[in-house]
Design a protein around this motif. Sequence first.
Motif, short mmCIF file in Angstrom:
data_model
loop_
_atom_site.label_atom_id
_atom_site.label_comp_id
_atom_site.label_asym_id
_atom_site.label_seq_id
_atom_site.Cartn_x
_atom_site.Cartn_y
_atom_site.Cartn_z
N PHE A 123 0.82 -1.21 0.00
CA PHE A 123 0.00 0.00 0.00
C PHE A 123 0.86 1.26 0.00
N ILE A 124 2.00 1.22 0.69
CA ILE A 124 2.90 2.38 0.69
C ILE A 124 3.53 2.58 -0.68
N ALA A 125 4.05 1.51 -1.27
CA ALA A 125 4.70 1.62 -2.58
C ALA A 125 3.74 2.10 -3.65
N CYS A 126 2.46 1.79 -3.49
CA CYS A 126 1.44 2.18 -4.48
C CYS A 126 0.62 3.37 -4.02
N HIS A 127 1.15 4.16 -3.10
CA HIS A 127 0.37 5.27 -2.54
C HIS A 127 0.08 6.34 -3.60
N PRO A 128 -1.15 6.85 -3.64
CA PRO A 128 -1.52 7.85 -4.65
C PRO A 128 -0.72 9.14 -4.58
N VAL A 129 0.01 9.39 -3.48
CA VAL A 129 0.82 10.60 -3.41
C VAL A 129 1.94 10.56 -4.46
N LEU A 130 2.25 9.38 -4.98
CA LEU A 130 3.28 9.21 -6.00
C LEU A 130 2.65 9.19 -7.39
N SER A 131 3.44 9.55 -8.39
CA SER A 131 2.98 9.43 -9.76
C SER A 131 2.83 7.95 -10.12
#
Length: 422
Positions: A120-128
């Motif tokens: 969930f962290i690696a795929c967090h929406p805060v990232l592109s």
Amino acid sequence: MAATNTHEAIETVFRIERARLIAGLARMVRDVGLAEELAQDGLVTALSDWPKMGVPRNPGAWLMAAAKRRALDGFRRTKMLARKHAELVRDLEGEQDTSVEDIESAMDDDVGDELLSLIFIACHPVLSTEARAALTLRLIGGLTTGEIARAFLSNEATIAQRIVRAKKTLGNARLTFEVPRGREREERIGSVLEVIYLIFNEGYAATVGQDLIRPALCGEAQRLGRILAGLAPEEPEVFGLLALMEIQASRLAARTGPDGSLVPLTEQNRARWDRVLIRSGLAALERAEALGGADGPYALQAALAACHARARKVEETDWHQIAGLYDRLQAVLPSPVVDLNRAVAHSMAFGPEVGLTLLEGIDRSPALRNYAPLPAAFGDFLFRAGRLSEAKIHFERAADLTSNEREKAFLLRRAAACADGR
């Protein structure tokens, strides 16, 4: 055990345990970059100690303990994060007289949540989207920066910078390293599935380069999907996506000819489809439907793929059922691309003229202005309707728009067939 064999064993163990180690360490230190470094430190320690002492009975627990002690050393040295320092001291002092087996047992207590939280962290929406894909492949998939760069036909420096920026962004966002619950989990699961499917699609239908498919990238996405299904067994859309990827991947060997050229679905040798993957995909689809997710976007797309998978011959394809599934998909996932695919399905079920009618208006969508499959669909409908000169123009337009050399060659062959009148 010879040193060479010991080193091979260490590397194998680390590949298996890497994501699990990073997940546990990230929850502890609240920093994915630092967690990755600590896991690597554990590997370095193992490379030094195991050739002398032998491979421990529970190597994963040994690596975690080594990485945690390295974290404690770092906190002591820098005198940072006093609260975390105290927590780690208590944990590690309690472990001094604890067997490795006990450490392993403790790790297993919440390893599922830890690994799921890392996803969930690696795929967090805060990232592109691009950063999420690269970071997921790095942290969960264990791919090197060079492997990720080759997978996406990018250069290593660009991918390295993307990963570094992603880690920094996550650190600045001060995120909680916990599995989200309730509504937040439902919202975030979509981001995770989006990233995994993006990785799969780039392997299944490469957008750039000489090759039409990159099976290794598909395989990595499937592996991520299986991990997620094991960690979130009650999420229907997880199984919907897994079903979709397994069934689509079953066709990879038949999608290209001996020279690497594209073989359309209707012309593929279905004897080359992987029946094991099809059975696995159908089982995942049944699981998604049993969980009440039959109308989920991924489950519906999997159901569409299943229609093709169940047809042993192209003539047995139930295009009416496919058209109906696209009607349902359009209701839950409205988009110009779904509209386009729905038009294709209806053209096969009810004739090319019906497809052409459905394409009216779609071609004015800004999202599809430079989308090669749109003029390709126009070309196919017109070709089947006997309007060859018009079809030729559209096939040539589609060839101009695609960045994939194999796809371009296929479209130009179709344009030439229009000129030949066949």
